[in-house]
Design a protein around this motif. Structure first.
Motif, PDB file in Angstrom:
ATOM      1  N   ARG A  71     -45.717  28.768-107.110  1.00 16.01           N
ATOM      2  CA  ARG A  71     -46.549  28.254-108.209  1.00 16.01           C
ATOM      3  C   ARG A  71     -45.763  27.303-109.085  1.00 16.01           C
ATOM      4  N   GLU A 108     -39.556  41.353-111.172  1.00 18.31           N
ATOM      5  CA  GLU A 108     -40.302  42.429-111.830  1.00 18.31           C
ATOM      6  C   GLU A 108     -40.793  43.402-110.746  1.00 18.31           C
ATOM      7  N   ASP A 131     -41.326  26.960-114.036  1.00 22.43           N
ATOM      8  CA  ASP A 131     -42.066  27.998-113.299  1.00 22.43           C
ATOM      9  C   ASP A 131     -43.301  28.365-114.102  1.00 22.43           C
ATOM     10  N   ASP A 132     -44.196  29.138-113.462  1.00 19.27           N
ATOM     11  CA  ASP A 132     -45.427  29.494-114.164  1.00 19.27           C
ATOM     12  C   ASP A 132     -45.207  30.620-115.167  1.00 19.27           C
ATOM     13  N   THR A 136     -38.906  38.996-116.308  1.00 21.02           N
ATOM     14  CA  THR A 136     -37.576  39.511-116.679  1.00 21.02           C
ATOM     15  C   THR A 136     -36.536  38.405-116.796  1.00 21.02           C
ATOM     16  N   THR A 139     -35.513  35.455-111.861  1.00 21.79           N
ATOM     17  CA  THR A 139     -35.797  34.307-110.995  1.00 21.79           C
ATOM     18  C   THR A 139     -35.256  33.019-111.607  1.00 21.79           C
TER      19      THR A 139
HETATM   20  P1  AMP Z   1     -38.933  37.329-113.320  1.00 20.63           P
HETATM   21  O1  AMP Z   1     -37.835  36.968-112.358  1.00 20.63           O
HETATM   22  O2  AMP Z   1     -39.035  38.790-113.546  1.00 20.63           O
HETATM   23  O3  AMP Z   1     -38.852  36.522-114.587  1.00 20.63           O
HETATM   24  O4  AMP Z   1     -40.304  36.974-112.581  1.00 20.63           O
HETATM   25  C1  AMP Z   1     -40.769  35.670-112.572  1.00 20.63           C
HETATM   26  C2  AMP Z   1     -41.353  35.282-111.257  1.00 20.63           C
HETATM   27  O5  AMP Z   1     -42.240  36.267-110.751  1.00 20.63           O
HETATM   28  C3  AMP Z   1     -42.155  34.010-111.415  1.00 20.63           C
HETATM   29  O6  AMP Z   1     -41.939  33.190-110.279  1.00 20.63           O
HETATM   30  C4  AMP Z   1     -43.581  34.477-111.523  1.00 20.63           C
HETATM   31  O7  AMP Z   1     -44.433  33.619-110.814  1.00 20.63           O
HETATM   32  C5  AMP Z   1     -43.583  35.880-110.920  1.00 20.63           C
HETATM   33  N1  AMP Z   1     -44.186  36.880-111.792  1.00 20.63           N
HETATM   34  C6  AMP Z   1     -43.536  37.921-112.367  1.00 20.63           C
HETATM   35  N2  AMP Z   1     -44.356  38.695-113.067  1.00 20.63           N
HETATM   36  C7  AMP Z   1     -45.570  38.129-112.979  1.00 20.63           C
HETATM   37  C8  AMP Z   1     -46.855  38.452-113.511  1.00 20.63           C
HETATM   38  N3  AMP Z   1     -47.046  39.525-114.298  1.00 20.63           N
HETATM   39  N4  AMP Z   1     -47.881  37.612-113.222  1.00 20.63           N
HETATM   40  C9  AMP Z   1     -47.686  36.530-112.444  1.00 20.63           C
HETATM   41  N5  AMP Z   1     -46.517  36.186-111.896  1.00 20.63           N
HETATM   42  C10 AMP Z   1     -45.457  36.971-112.159  1.00 20.63           C
END
Ligand code: AMP
Length: 183
Positions: A71, A108, A131-132, A136, A139
């Motif tokens: 995304r 996550e 990113d979208d 946490t 990523t």
């Molecule tokens: P993080 O590494 O935990 O910050 O997770 C971010 C990545 O996971 C991004 O690429 C998001 O697209 C995806 N992501 C994590 N949690 C969600 C959520 N609740 N809804 C949509 N995408 C998420």
């Protein structure tokens, strides 16, 4: 009489919130997934959102925008175009065809590995990472490390959404983090 007589235009914040669909327990139990496909399907909203993600970085000499699969690609490409910058793909393991470097990271929901082409940052490249959703921050942090491993300078991060309770922004400090919508 204007077409909106008697009412004011909805704010970008309100339009974005209306364009994001919450899906409980996807892709696994306990996750509230923020689905941006309705927002992407609205041409004017898609344009306004990516313009707003680019705007704070207009005067920062960004040479490249890195998008995180998948995304992130959709948002990063128009952000790159509006900044007059190139596009760098950061992809899941095994997808990039050329010589690459990789990094494991925690999500996550689960763990994964991201990769970047080793020649993605030629010369003095100044990279905005897009990113979208920031959850946490694992990523995005891995993506910044990849950019630095191939010689790029990270100018900052631009996210459409940040899930505040998960602390992603502090995990990316001291790098600059811009967010359009916080939950
Ligand atoms: P993080 O590494 O935990 O910050 O997770 C971010 C990545 O996971 C991004 O690429 C998001 O697209 C995806 N992501 C994590 N949690 C969600 C959520 N609740 N809804 C949509 N995408 C998420």
């Amino acid at each position: 009489m204007g077409s909106h007589a008697g009412g004011s235009e909805p704010t970008l914040d309100a339009r974005m919130r209306a364009g994001i669909r919450d899906i409980p327990d996807f892709p696994s139990p306990g996750i509230l997934f923020r689905d941006i496909t309705p927002l992407l399907g609205d041409g004017a909203l898609f344009r306004d959102v990516t313009a707003a993600m680019a705007a704070p970085f207009a005067d920062t000499d960004v040479t490249h925008v890195a998008g995180i699969e998948s995304r992130g690609f959709v948002l990063a490409a128009p952000v790159a175009q509006s900044l007059g910058a190139g596009f760098i793909p950061i992809r899941k393991q095994g997808k990039l065809p050329w010589k690459r470097v990789g990094r494991e990271y925690g999500l996550e929901y689960g763990t994964d590995r991201l990769e970047i082409h080793e020649d993605a940052c030629p010369g003095d490249c100044r990279v905005l990472i897009v990113d979208d959703v920031l959850a946490t921050g694992g990523t995005a942090r891995a993506s910044a490390e990849l950019v630095r491993m191939v010689g790029g300078t990270v100018v900052g991060f631009s996210f459409l959404i940040a899930l505040g309770a998960l602390g992603g922004e502090s995990r990316l400090a001291p790098d600059r983090v811009d967010v359009l919508l916080r939950y």
